[in-house]
Design an enzyme around this catalytic site. Structure first.
Site, mmCIF file in Angstrom:
data_model
loop_
_atom_site.group_PDB
_atom_site.id
_atom_site.type_symbol
_atom_site.label_atom_id
_atom_site.label_comp_id
_atom_site.label_asym_id
_atom_site.label_seq_id
_atom_site.Cartn_x
_atom_site.Cartn_y
_atom_site.Cartn_z
ATOM 1 N N GLN A 109 3.223 9.941 0.871
ATOM 2 C CA GLN A 109 4.498 9.248 1.118
ATOM 3 C C GLN A 109 5.544 9.544 0.045
ATOM 4 O O GLN A 109 6.724 9.280 0.249
ATOM 5 C CB GLN A 109 4.287 7.733 1.239
ATOM 6 C CG GLN A 109 3.517 7.338 2.501
ATOM 7 C CD GLN A 109 3.320 5.848 2.581
ATOM 8 O OE1 GLN A 109 2.370 5.316 2.032
ATOM 9 N NE2 GLN A 109 4.228 5.151 3.235
ATOM 10 N N HIS A 167 -4.999 1.922 7.524
ATOM 11 C CA HIS A 167 -3.609 2.409 7.617
ATOM 12 C C HIS A 167 -3.367 3.507 6.565
ATOM 13 O O HIS A 167 -2.793 4.555 6.875
ATOM 14 C CB HIS A 167 -2.669 1.217 7.408
ATOM 15 C CG HIS A 167 -1.202 1.542 7.348
ATOM 16 N ND1 HIS A 167 -0.277 0.983 8.217
ATOM 17 C CD2 HIS A 167 -0.486 2.348 6.520
ATOM 18 C CE1 HIS A 167 0.934 1.460 7.917
ATOM 19 N NE2 HIS A 167 0.840 2.270 6.889
ATOM 20 N N GLU A 168 -3.836 3.268 5.340
ATOM 21 C CA GLU A 168 -3.594 4.238 4.259
ATOM 22 C C GLU A 168 -4.410 5.517 4.446
ATOM 23 O O GLU A 168 -3.911 6.612 4.190
ATOM 24 C CB GLU A 168 -3.903 3.606 2.886
ATOM 25 C CG GLU A 168 -3.058 2.398 2.515
ATOM 26 C CD GLU A 168 -1.558 2.626 2.629
ATOM 27 O OE1 GLU A 168 -1.093 3.757 2.430
ATOM 28 O OE2 GLU A 168 -0.832 1.655 2.942
ATOM 29 N N HIS A 219 -2.713 7.784 6.698
ATOM 30 C CA HIS A 219 -1.661 8.575 6.043
ATOM 31 C C HIS A 219 -2.228 9.890 5.478
ATOM 32 O O HIS A 219 -1.578 10.934 5.544
ATOM 33 C CB HIS A 219 -1.035 7.804 4.870
ATOM 34 C CG HIS A 219 0.086 6.894 5.254
ATOM 35 N ND1 HIS A 219 1.238 7.347 5.857
ATOM 36 C CD2 HIS A 219 0.253 5.553 5.100
ATOM 37 C CE1 HIS A 219 2.059 6.319 6.060
ATOM 38 N NE2 HIS A 219 1.492 5.218 5.613
ATOM 39 N N GLY A 262 0.831 -1.202 0.000
ATOM 40 C CA GLY A 262 0.000 0.000 0.000
ATOM 41 C C GLY A 262 0.859 1.243 0.000
ATOM 42 O O GLY A 262 1.973 1.228 0.541
ATOM 43 N N CYS A 284 5.438 -0.118 7.455
ATOM 44 C CA CYS A 284 5.115 1.028 6.615
ATOM 45 C C CYS A 284 6.352 1.384 5.798
ATOM 46 O O CYS A 284 7.464 1.372 6.330
ATOM 47 C CB CYS A 284 4.716 2.206 7.500
ATOM 48 S SG CYS A 284 4.298 3.685 6.579
ATOM 49 N N LEU A 285 6.154 1.700 4.517
ATOM 50 C CA LEU A 285 7.304 2.044 3.672
ATOM 51 C C LEU A 285 8.010 3.310 4.166
ATOM 52 O O LEU A 285 9.177 3.516 3.863
ATOM 53 C CB LEU A 285 6.859 2.225 2.214
ATOM 54 C CG LEU A 285 6.402 0.930 1.512
ATOM 55 C CD1 LEU A 285 5.829 1.246 0.134
ATOM 56 C CD2 LEU A 285 7.545 -0.069 1.409
HETATM 57 NI NI NI Z 1 2.268 3.259 5.616
#
Ligand code: NI
Length: 174
Positions: free
Chosen positions: A51, A136-137, A140, A46, A94-95
């Site tokens: 991000q 989660h997204e 963000h 995701g 998370c990235l």
């Molecule tokens: Ni994330």
């Protein structure tokens, strides 16, 4: 494709609230295509536009396993319309928080309305991993990270570790 790097904590841009998309034009479609590629390359399941430093309410996801066929999903202006009281927990990563994981409790099910890649209004009833990922997204898009659900001690620890690792990576770039 534009060259875009995934932002890492404690980058303050990750804390910005993203703006709604007013129309799904060529540039938004290009953004979604680019985000999908960046996410696959990372690799991750995701990615939210913020991000890569773009404060727009755009999310891409693909929860398919490697050996399965790819199943890209695009969410523009996603909104949770209902959340179950029942919870489930997953070990989340998370990235933007590389190599750090923590068990996070979220609603086991949620309903989400959004616009798809072509701008059509859609609704989904998400459960399990899909429910966790979409929550989660969407976090963000509101400047919230999974570490915000941890104790201050655990959160500070993760931020410290990631900052230290980033400095070490930078040091070997010559
Ligand atoms: Ni994330």
């Amino acid at each position: 494709m534009m060259k875009k790097k995934i932002l890492i904590i404690p980058d303050p841009i990750l804390r910005k609230k993203s703006d709604r998309v007013t129309s799904i034009d060529k540039s938004i479609k290009q953004l979604m295509n680019d985000m999908l590629q960046i996410m696959y390359d990372a690799p991750g399941i995701g990615l939210a536009a913020i991000q890569i430093g773009i404060p727009k309410r755009v999310v891409v996801m693909d929860l398919s396993k490697n050996e399965e066929k790819k199943n890209p999903m695009f969410f523009v202006n996603p909104e949770i319309t209902w959340k179950s009281d029942a919870k489930s927990s997953y070990e989340e990563g998370c990235l933007s928080i590389p190599n750090q994981f923590a068990k996070i409790e979220r609603s086991e099910k949620c309903n989400v309305k959004y616009l798809d890649y072509d701008g059509n209004e859609k609704k989904i009833e998400a459960s399990g991993l899909l429910s966790t990922c979409i929550q989660h997204e969407i976090d963000h898009l509101n400047g919230i990270l999974f570490i915000d659900y941890l104790s201050k001690l655990k959160k500070d620890n993760i931020i410290k570790k990631v900052s230290k690792n980033q400095k070490e990576i930078e040091r070997v770039v010559v």
